[in-house]
Design a protein around this motif. Structure first.
Motif, short mmCIF file in Angstrom:
data_model
loop_
_atom_site.label_atom_id
_atom_site.label_comp_id
_atom_site.label_asym_id
_atom_site.label_seq_id
_atom_site.Cartn_x
_atom_site.Cartn_y
_atom_site.Cartn_z
N SER A 155 45.31 46.25 34.46
CA SER A 155 46.58 45.56 35.43
C SER A 155 46.47 46.09 36.98
O SER A 155 47.12 45.54 37.38
CB SER A 155 47.94 46.27 34.64
N GLN A 156 45.69 47.19 37.16
CA GLN A 156 45.64 47.56 38.64
C GLN A 156 44.34 47.02 39.04
O GLN A 156 43.93 47.61 40.17
CB GLN A 156 45.44 49.07 38.36
N ILE A 157 43.36 46.27 38.45
CA ILE A 157 42.17 45.74 38.93
C ILE A 157 42.72 44.72 39.96
O ILE A 157 43.47 43.78 39.88
CB ILE A 157 41.53 45.10 38.00
N PRO A 158 42.17 45.05 41.35
CA PRO A 158 42.16 43.90 42.62
C PRO A 158 41.55 42.93 42.32
O PRO A 158 40.32 43.08 42.35
CB PRO A 158 42.32 45.07 43.61
N PHE A 159 41.96 42.04 41.94
CA PHE A 159 41.07 40.46 41.88
C PHE A 159 41.27 39.46 42.86
O PHE A 159 42.65 38.86 42.65
CB PHE A 159 41.03 40.24 40.44
N ARG A 160 40.56 39.17 43.59
CA ARG A 160 40.73 38.07 44.74
C ARG A 160 39.72 36.89 44.68
O ARG A 160 38.35 37.45 44.48
CB ARG A 160 40.80 38.43 46.04
N TYR A 161 40.21 35.82 44.47
CA TYR A 161 39.07 34.73 44.22
C TYR A 161 39.49 33.52 45.16
O TYR A 161 40.48 33.10 44.89
CB TYR A 161 38.87 34.07 42.87
N GLU A 162 38.40 33.05 45.97
CA GLU A 162 38.67 31.90 46.91
C GLU A 162 40.06 31.99 47.86
O GLU A 162 40.98 31.19 47.68
CB GLU A 162 38.38 30.81 45.99
N GLY A 163 40.39 33.18 47.98
CA GLY A 163 41.43 33.48 48.92
C GLY A 163 42.89 33.53 48.18
O GLY A 163 44.05 33.72 48.82
N GLN A 164 42.70 33.80 46.67
CA GLN A 164 44.01 33.93 45.87
C GLN A 164 43.68 35.32 45.21
O GLN A 164 42.83 35.52 44.71
CB GLN A 164 44.15 32.76 44.84
N ASN A 165 44.98 35.97 45.28
CA ASN A 165 45.08 37.18 44.42
C ASN A 165 45.37 36.71 42.87
O ASN A 165 46.45 36.17 42.78
CB ASN A 165 46.09 37.99 45.16
N LEU A 166 44.73 37.34 41.94
CA LEU A 166 44.92 37.11 40.47
C LEU A 166 45.20 38.38 40.01
O LEU A 166 44.52 39.45 40.04
CB LEU A 166 43.69 36.30 40.05
N ARG A 167 46.45 38.52 39.28
CA ARG A 167 46.72 39.73 38.51
C ARG A 167 46.37 39.50 37.06
O ARG A 167 46.52 38.59 36.26
CB ARG A 167 48.14 39.94 38.64
N LEU A 168 45.62 40.56 36.72
CA LEU A 168 45.30 40.67 35.57
C LEU A 168 45.89 41.42 34.48
O LEU A 168 46.43 42.79 34.51
CB LEU A 168 43.51 41.18 35.38
N THR A 169 46.23 41.09 33.15
CA THR A 169 46.79 42.16 32.13
C THR A 169 46.15 41.85 30.93
O THR A 169 45.40 40.75 30.67
CB THR A 169 48.37 41.53 31.86
N THR A 170 46.49 42.64 30.04
CA THR A 170 45.73 42.53 28.89
C THR A 170 46.59 42.87 27.62
O THR A 170 47.68 43.70 27.88
CB THR A 170 44.48 43.57 28.45
#
Length: 948
Positions: free
Chosen positions: A626-641
């Motif tokens: 949940s704390q992984i900073p993931f940014r793709y093509e200018g957008q921030n994506l929040r990951l959860t599991t």
């Protein structure tokens, strides 16, 4: 074209020709006379018709104006009675019949004729017309009447009869006059013809009286002169022929004359001495002398004979013939072309000479020379073989990648090849021949990792004269060299030295380790794959049973991962999976196994761990993701599991049950709101869905054990002509409690994919399909669907290849279908899997193409042969412009990449016609064929086997 020959004498022919000409001329005259007469009659009839109209108008106008019907009836009846008219019907201005004669008023009148000249032979003997009745410029009515035309036929018949009598008289008179004239002209010609027949029969003394007053007389004089000349020529020819026979008939060689087409015209009697056949038999023989030529020489002799007939000159062409008694003898043929005085080609003159004795002498001399040459050649060959054998052996040893070192009985070097120098890194300039083998390694640049271990092995080998075992030598730089020693003995078994063989196996070991890595690892994340996970899970359970230890299985996937794939593409999804795998890998211990099972599903095997430690690990994993900073093509994506935990042996003691409980716990975490973990709870797993999940696993196991799976088939057809291309194989399950009930794959396939049983189902379907192809040669091909889980099974392509080889089925008859979504989610595994299938020779079809929305970008990576367009674009295609554009695009791209397209879910004729226009090659759907077990394409072959 054959010329026409008329029978009879010249007089008859002259008379016949004259009569034919006169008949033709008289016929033309008669026809022209009839035509002119007909035209005159028509003109007179027209004048009479105009007069009749005036007369009828004058007779009827006054009575019609007064309305005197009795007078009108009397006028019309008189006209019909005196045959001036055939019928007459009078109408007033209102269209009512006022009076009628010769016609029933209730019957409709015949149609009007246009012109009297246009009447043909089938018309009735009347002309149907009408005229208006006028008085003082005012019209009072209309008269319809039939004008008689029978006088035409009568006049024409009388004229034709008269003309024919005149023509017949002229023909008879001409024939008589011509017959008399012909007899007078041909009497001298008949006498000349009889004389010509006598000359042709050989009577050259015949003479005719000559009267040169006319042409026939001069012809008779010329005939007498010709007869005298022919007599002189025949006498000279007979004398010449006698001289020719005196020379040719007694020539020693066989002389013959062949026409330009090869036919034998003449041959002298010497042929009987050469061949045993008389010259009459040879003349009667077809294609002489070819039937007499020995079979082995026939083709060559026939070719030479054809060349001779084309005008060539030949000398001493030798071949064998078979005499009449069966004796084989040699002859030499010579020939040359023959021409007459005008240079016209007449054929060839051919001579045959018996050379059997000469050939026998030549054969004896040739045998003697051959024996001498063979003896000398044998000596030269033995020497050359020895030299070549030595050169080959030297070249072979030099070309080998295996190092060879040969030492003699004194352990001194006798030979070494270049590979030995390369392996031990010895300079080429080093001179090792004659040096003790113990000094050889002093020239090597390699450093041994274990020198003492190597020295002990060498001393052990030198202490015996037996074959040594393979020994691995580890170098300090990481290279691995194998060493093998063979004792060398002579023909009497005496020990004469030792052969040392060295091979650098460093690359092979690295390749083997790489293959093991690829077979056990996920190609995207580098984690262990499902296959290795299953092995490690089995080991953990076996170790737990043996040592009474405990462990845990953690299942987790990424929440809303499908949304990320569909929104940002699979490249973003792949990057997310790699990032998650890297972060979680830092949280687990070395003894724990971290695996990617496929898609976004991960599993962790934690042996020798208690429940508290498992919960702490789960909490760290959920928090870290949940704390992984993931940014793709200018957008921030929040990951959860969502993570599920199943403990061993608390929750399950079997591998499949443990997996099912961990999976159930993961779904319990999702139901709790996601971004959470849960330990398996039996009370929460009592829901109908969880019970079904476990019960379906058992039902699938029993179906595989009891052979309750069955195959159905649906045809795939060529779009251009609706002919069958192949069949798609569809798996169904028979209900064990109701054999008449068939369970569709949508009920059990999802559970089989979760539990891993789908691989067993895939193998069952593949084996049954290949077995059916072997039993039914008439089936063109069968297509089977393979689950995405099979990508993790590197042995499945090998299994397919083994089944094809076992049942002797051509690989091209088997098509393997993979879903696009599964292939794209495991792109690297799918690439490897498709390449392995191509190695077996099978065709590969990408099913549900277009469902991933990024299909075109992945086509260059997924080298499938066939694209099956997803049914979502085919349903309601005629009414959906967006689907039409998408299908056109797929077909255009597939055609550019040389791939075949199949459209599924074709449910009506309108959709089928539209797909044909788009260029789709094959179609499939309920409009063409329903899935069924007793498919005609399969049963047709079964019926044929039953008959046989």
């Amino acid at each position: 074209m054959k010329r026409l020959r008329l029978p009879g004498s010249l007089t008859f022919k002259l008379v016949l020709a004259s009569v034919v000409v006169q008949v033709l001329i008289l016929t033309l005259l008669v026809m022209n006379s009839a035509r002119l007469t007909e035209r005159v009659l028509h003109e007179r009839a027209g004048e009479r018709l105009r007069e009749m109209n005036m007369l009828l108008n004058a007779s009827l106008a006054g009575y019609l104006a007064e309305g005197n019907r009795a007078a009108l009836d009397e006028v019309l009846i008189n006209a019909v009675t005196h045959r001036s008219l055939v019928y007459a019907v009078l109408y007033n201005n209102q269209g009512a019949i006022v009076s009628a004669a010769g016609w029933d008023r209730d019957m409709p009148l015949p149609p009007l004729d246009q012109a009297i000249e246009e009447q043909d032979e089938d018309s009735p003997n009347r002309f149907d017309t009408q005229t208006s009745i006028q008085l003082g410029g005012q019209t009072y009515g209309l008269l319809r009447y039939g004008f008689p035309t029978g006088f035409f036929a009568d006049a024409q018949a009388r004229l034709l009869k008269q003309n024919l009598l005149i023509a017949l008289s002229a023909v008879v008179l001409s024939a008589v006059l011509l017959a008399l004239l012909g007899y007078w002209l041909t009497r001298h010609l008949r006498r000349l013809a009889h004389a010509s027949q006598a000359v042709a029969a050989g009577d050259f003394d015949v003479r005719l009286p000559v009267n040169t007053a006319d042409e026939v007389g001069r012809l008779t004089a010329n005939f007498n002169t010709m007869a005298q000349a022919v007599r002189e020529r025949v006498e000279a020819l007979s004398a010449s022929e006698a001289k020719f026979h005196a020379i040719a008939d007694y020539a020693y060689d066989c002389e013959s004359w062949h026409a330009p087409d090869g036919k034998l015209i003449w041959i002298n009697p010497s042929v009987e001495r050469v061949t045993g056949y008389t010259h009459q038999e040879c003349l009667a023989m077809e294609n002489f002398p070819l039937p007499l030529i020995y079979a082995e020489d026939l083709a060559k002799a026939e070719a030479e004979f054809k060349r001779a007939l084309r005008g060539s000159v030949g000398n001493d062409f030798e071949y064998r013939i078979v005499q009449k008694g069966g004796v084989i003898q040699w002859v030499a043929a010579s020939w040359q072309p023959i021409y007459n005085q005008q240079g016209q080609y007449l054929g060839i003159r051919k001579s045959l000479r018996d050379i059997t004795e000469r050939k026998l002498v030549e054969q004896v001399l040739e045998n003697k020379i051959t024996q001498l040459v063979e003896a000398e050649e044998m000596q030269r060959r033995f020497l050359a073989q020895a030299q070549q054998e030595q050169a080959r052996l030297t070249s072979l040893l030099s070309a080998m990648n295996i190092g060879i070192l040969f030492v003699n009985v004194d352990n001194c070097v006798n030979y070494y090849n270049p590979a030995f120098l390369r392996i031990w890194m010895i300079r080429d300039s080093s001179q090792l021949i004659g040096r003790p083998a113990t000094e050889v390694l002093s020239y090597s640049a390699n450093v041994l990792a274990k020198p003492d271990h190597f020295s002990k092995h060498i001393l052990h080998v030198l202490g015996t004269h037996e074959l040594s075992e393979s020994f691995e030598i580890n170098m300090a730089d990481g290279h691995i060299v194998t060493q093998l020693s063979y004792p060398v003995r002579d023909q009497e078994g005496r020990f004469i030295g030792r052969l040392w063989i060295y091979e650098d196996v460093t690359r092979e070991r690295q390749t083997a380790e790489q293959l093991i890595y690829l077979a056990e690892r996920d190609s995207l994340t580098g984690l262990y794959n499902r296959h290795r996970f299953q092995d490690e899970l089995s080991r953990m359970i076996i170790r737990g049973e043996r040592h009474n230890s405990q462990g845990a299985l953690l299942f987790f996937d990424l929440d809303e991962f499908k949304y990320v794939n569909d929104t940002f593409g699979h490249r973003a999804g792949d990057a997310m999976l790699i990032r998650v795998a890297g972060e979680v890998a830092t949280l687990i211990r070395r003894s724990e196994v971290f695996s990617r099972l496929g898609g976004d599903e991960f599993a962790i095997l934690a042996p020798d761990i208690n429940e508290a430690e498992t919960q702490a690990l789960a909490e760290r994993i959920v928090r870290a993701i949940s704390q992984i900073p993931f940014r793709y093509e200018g957008q921030n994506l929040r990951l959860t599991t969502s993570l599920g935990i199943a403990l061993y042996p608390k929750h399950a003691t079997a591998a499949e049950e443990l997996i099912a409980h961990a999976d159930a716990a993961m779904y319990q975490a999702k139901e709790a709101g996601k971004n959470a973990w849960r330990i398996y709870r039996h009370d929460l797993d009592a829901s109908r869905e969880m019970i079904n999940r476990l019960s379906w696993n058992e039902r699938i196991n029993r179906a595989l054990e009891k052979n309750l799976l069955t195959l159905h088939f649906q045809g795939v057809y060529h779009a251009r002509d609706n002919t069958l291309s192949h069949l798609e194989v569809l798996v169904r399950m028979i209900d064990e409690y109701d054999p008449n009930h068939i369970i569709m794959p949508g009920h059990f396939i999802p559970f089989a994919e979760k539990s891993g049983k789908i691989i067993d189902i895939d193998r069952w379907v593949i084996r049954e399909t290949i077995s059916l192809l072997a039993r039914s040669p008439a089936i063109p091909a069968l297509a089977v669907n393979i689950s995405g889980r099979s990508f993790d099974e590197p042995s499945l392509p090998q299994y397919i290849s083994e089944q094809l080889e076992e049942f002797k089925v051509k690989p091209s008859r088997l098509q393997v279908e993979l879903t696009e979504t599964a292939a794209v989610s495991d792109l690297h595994d799918a690439q490897r899997f498709i390449e392995a299938l191509h190695q077996t020779g099978c065709m590969v079809c990408l099913d549900d193409f277009g469902a991933g929305f990024s299909s075109f970008a992945y086509l260059k990576h997924l080298r499938a042969d066939i694209l099956k367009i997803d049914g979502v674009f085919i349903r309601d295609l005629p009414n959906d412009p967006d689907s039409q554009l998408f299908v056109k695009a797929i077909v255009d791209v597939a055609r550019g990449l040389r791939k075949v397209t199949i459209a599924e879910f074709v449910e009506d004729a309108e959709t089928l016609e539209m797909l044909k226009k788009f260029g789709v090659e094959m179609v499939q759907g309920y409009h063409l064929d329903m899935p069924r077990a007793p498919h005609p394409a399969v049963n047709m072959e079964s019926d044929a086997e039953a008959v046989n």
